[in-house]
Design an enzyme around this catalytic site. Structure first.
Site, PDB file in Angstrom:
ATOM      1  N   ARG A  70       7.163   6.109  15.580  1.00  0.00           N
ATOM      2  CA  ARG A  70       7.329   5.758  14.153  1.00  0.00           C
ATOM      3  C   ARG A  70       8.377   6.664  13.512  1.00  0.00           C
ATOM      4  O   ARG A  70       9.192   6.224  12.698  1.00  0.00           O
ATOM      5  CB  ARG A  70       5.989   5.875  13.433  1.00  0.00           C
ATOM      6  CG  ARG A  70       4.989   4.830  13.860  1.00  0.00           C
ATOM      7  CD  ARG A  70       3.635   5.030  13.208  1.00  0.00           C
ATOM      8  NE  ARG A  70       3.704   4.920  11.759  1.00  0.00           N
ATOM      9  CZ  ARG A  70       2.650   5.165  10.963  1.00  0.00           C
ATOM     10  NH1 ARG A  70       1.487   5.537  11.482  1.00  0.00           N
ATOM     11  NH2 ARG A  70       2.748   5.040   9.653  1.00  0.00           N
ATOM     12  N   GLN A 101       1.333   5.832  -0.243  1.00  0.00           N
ATOM     13  CA  GLN A 101       0.456   5.826   0.936  1.00  0.00           C
ATOM     14  C   GLN A 101       1.304   5.985   2.195  1.00  0.00           C
ATOM     15  O   GLN A 101       0.781   6.168   3.284  1.00  0.00           O
ATOM     16  CB  GLN A 101      -0.328   4.518   1.023  1.00  0.00           C
ATOM     17  CG  GLN A 101      -1.226   4.233  -0.162  1.00  0.00           C
ATOM     18  CD  GLN A 101      -1.805   2.844  -0.085  1.00  0.00           C
ATOM     19  OE1 GLN A 101      -2.884   2.602   0.485  1.00  0.00           O
ATOM     20  NE2 GLN A 101      -1.106   1.886  -0.667  1.00  0.00           N
ATOM     21  N   VAL A 103       4.030   7.420   4.918  1.00  0.00           N
ATOM     22  CA  VAL A 103       4.241   8.744   5.537  1.00  0.00           C
ATOM     23  C   VAL A 103       5.680   8.877   6.035  1.00  0.00           C
ATOM     24  O   VAL A 103       6.008   9.782   6.777  1.00  0.00           O
ATOM     25  CB  VAL A 103       3.238   8.938   6.715  1.00  0.00           C
ATOM     26  CG1 VAL A 103       1.806   8.962   6.198  1.00  0.00           C
ATOM     27  CG2 VAL A 103       3.397   7.849   7.778  1.00  0.00           C
ATOM     28  N   HIS A 119      -1.268  10.092   2.081  1.00  0.00           N
ATOM     29  CA  HIS A 119      -1.681  10.003   3.486  1.00  0.00           C
ATOM     30  C   HIS A 119      -0.890  10.925   4.397  1.00  0.00           C
ATOM     31  O   HIS A 119      -0.871  10.721   5.612  1.00  0.00           O
ATOM     32  CB  HIS A 119      -1.562   8.544   3.971  1.00  0.00           C
ATOM     33  CG  HIS A 119      -2.548   7.639   3.322  1.00  0.00           C
ATOM     34  ND1 HIS A 119      -2.428   6.265   3.330  1.00  0.00           N
ATOM     35  CD2 HIS A 119      -3.670   7.897   2.605  1.00  0.00           C
ATOM     36  CE1 HIS A 119      -3.445   5.719   2.677  1.00  0.00           C
ATOM     37  NE2 HIS A 119      -4.208   6.690   2.214  1.00  0.00           N
ATOM     38  N   CYS A 150      -1.125  30.666  16.129  1.00  0.00           N
ATOM     39  CA  CYS A 150      -2.347  30.912  16.915  1.00  0.00           C
ATOM     40  C   CYS A 150      -2.335  30.219  18.273  1.00  0.00           C
ATOM     41  O   CYS A 150      -3.273  30.335  19.055  1.00  0.00           O
ATOM     42  CB  CYS A 150      -3.580  30.450  16.126  1.00  0.00           C
ATOM     43  SG  CYS A 150      -3.736  28.657  15.992  1.00  0.00           S
ATOM     44  N   SER A 189      -1.377  -3.849   0.400  1.00  0.00           N
ATOM     45  CA  SER A 189      -2.381  -4.928   0.486  1.00  0.00           C
ATOM     46  C   SER A 189      -3.641  -4.553  -0.277  1.00  0.00           C
ATOM     47  O   SER A 189      -4.530  -5.375  -0.490  1.00  0.00           O
ATOM     48  CB  SER A 189      -2.725  -5.177   1.954  1.00  0.00           C
ATOM     49  OG  SER A 189      -3.213  -3.970   2.541  1.00  0.00           O
ATOM     50  N   ASN A 213       4.526  -7.825  -4.948  1.00  0.00           N
ATOM     51  CA  ASN A 213       4.138  -8.107  -3.564  1.00  0.00           C
ATOM     52  C   ASN A 213       4.410  -9.588  -3.313  1.00  0.00           C
ATOM     53  O   ASN A 213       3.930 -10.419  -4.079  1.00  0.00           O
ATOM     54  CB  ASN A 213       2.633  -7.806  -3.394  1.00  0.00           C
ATOM     55  CG  ASN A 213       2.218  -7.815  -1.935  1.00  0.00           C
ATOM     56  OD1 ASN A 213       2.750  -8.585  -1.127  1.00  0.00           O
ATOM     57  ND2 ASN A 213       1.285  -6.942  -1.583  1.00  0.00           N
ATOM     58  N   ALA A 231       9.982  -6.086  -3.113  1.00  0.00           N
ATOM     59  CA  ALA A 231      10.216  -4.942  -3.996  1.00  0.00           C
ATOM     60  C   ALA A 231      11.707  -4.621  -4.120  1.00  0.00           C
ATOM     61  O   ALA A 231      12.186  -4.248  -5.191  1.00  0.00           O
ATOM     62  CB  ALA A 231       9.471  -3.726  -3.462  1.00  0.00           C
TER      63      ALA A 231
END
Ligand code: OAD
Length: 245
Positions: A70, A101, A103, A119, A150, A189, A213, A231
Site C-alpha cells: 500500500r 480515516q 493512512v 486511523h 529496545c 461508506s 459520495n 470528490a
C-alpha cells in the site's frame, strides 16, 4: 454540478468547518478503496487476515508486506483535485479541521497543515513494546524492522480491527464535530465506528452536514446536501463557487 446558493452563502460566512474523509477522497489518485470496487484493497485477503493484532501475531511478514504494498501505491500516487480543494478550504476558513480515516498521507502532500489521522499512517512504524514511533519510508527488507531503542519488533502505526483509536485524535475529531457550523463527510461508506458517528454528532449539535459520495450512504437521508459526485469534481467546483476571486 448545481450547488445550492444557501450552502454557498453558509460556507462563505462560516468560521468553523470540519471535514471527515475516507478512502473515496483518494480514489481519483488511483488508490483502491476498501469496499466499493472489485479491485479493492482486500481483493486477495479478508481484512481480518491483515489488519488485526492476531494477523500480525500470526504472520508479521505478511502484514508488513501488505502495508508496504500500500505504501508503494501511495508513493507512486499524487494528491488529486479533491485533496487540493480541501487544502484551499483550510487556507480560507478561520477554524478548519480535517479529520481523515485514510493512512496515505495524501492530504499532507496536497498542503493540508492540520490533519487529524484517526486511523494512523502508513508512513509511521510503532514499537510493539514501548509505543514509540518512527518514520517508515523505506520498504522492509530481509529483516523485519525493529525498535532502535529496545530492539522489539516494529508494527505499522495504523489502527487495526479490534483496536482503539488514538485518544487525542478521536477527542479532536469529536470536538470538531461538536463545534463546527458545517460538517463535510467526503468519500466514506460510513461503515466503521467511531468515525461513522461523527456526522450525526454534528447534526445533533445543529451543524449543516454535507455529503460527497457517488454512491448513496445512510447519511444521505439526513441532509438536503448530499451530492452524488466524485470528490475530485465536486470539491473544486464548490471552492470556485464559494470563493470566486
Ligand atoms: P470504503 O471503501 O468503505 O468507502 C469508500 C467510499 O468512497 C464509498 O462509499 C465510495 O462510494 C466512495 N467513493 C468512491 N470513489 C469516490 C470518489 N471519487 N469521490 C468520493 N467518494 C468516492 O472506505 P472508508 O469509508 O474510508 O479502517 O473505510 C473506513 C475504514 O474501513 C478505513 O479507514 C479502514 C477500513 O476498515 C481501518 O483500517 C481501521
Amino acid at each position: 454540478m448545481n450547488i445550492p446558493q444557501p450552502l454557498i452563502e453558509k460556507l462563505r460566512s462560516a468560521r468553523s468547518v470540519a471535514v471527515l474523509t475516507g478512502a473515496g477522497v483518494s480514489a481519483e489518485s488511483g488508490i483502491p478503496t476498501f469496499r466499493d470496487s472489485q479491485n479493492s484493497l482486500w481483493a486477495k485477503y479478508r481484512p481480518e487476515e491483515l489488519a488485526s493484532p492476531a494477523a500480525f501475531q500470526r504472520d508479521p511478514r505478511l502484514v508488513w508486506e501488505w502495508y508496504d504494498w500500500r505504501l508503494q501505491l501511495v508513493n507512486q500516487a499524487s494528491p488529486n483535485p479533491a485533496h487540493a480543494a480541501l487544502a484551499e478550504m483550510e487556507a480560507r476558513i478561520p477554524d478548519f479541521r480535517l479529520i481523515t480515516q485514510n493512512v496515505d498521507g495524501l492530504h499532507q502532500r496536497a498542503g493540508s497543515q492540520n490533519v487529524v489521522e484517526l486511523h494512523g499512517s502508513l508512513r509511521r512504524a510503532r514499537c510493539t513494546q514501548e509505543q514509540c514511533t518512527f518514520e517508515h519510508s523505506s520498504l522492509i527488507e530481509d529483516q523485519l524492522p525493529t525498535c532502535s531503542n529496545c530492539g522489539a519488533l516494529l508494527r505499522p502505526d495504523v489502527v487495526w480491527f479490534g483496536e482503539t483509536l488514538p485518544a487525542a485524535a478521536l477527542a479532536a475529531a469529536v470536538e470538531a464535530a461538536h463545534s463546527c457550523e458545517v460538517f463535510f463527510s467526503v468519500g466514506t461508506s460510513g461503515m466503521v465506528e467511531p468515525a461513522a458517528s461523527l456526522p450525526y454528532e454534528a447534526l445533533r449539535r445543529g451543524a449543516v452536514v454535507v455529503e460527497v459520495n457517488p454512491l448513496p450512504t445512510p447519511l444521505a437521508v439526513y441532509t438536503p446536501y448530499s451530492f452524488a459526485a466524485p470528490a475530485g469534481v465536486f470539491l473544486p467546483e464548490l471552492v470556485r463557487a464559494v470563493w470566486p476571486d
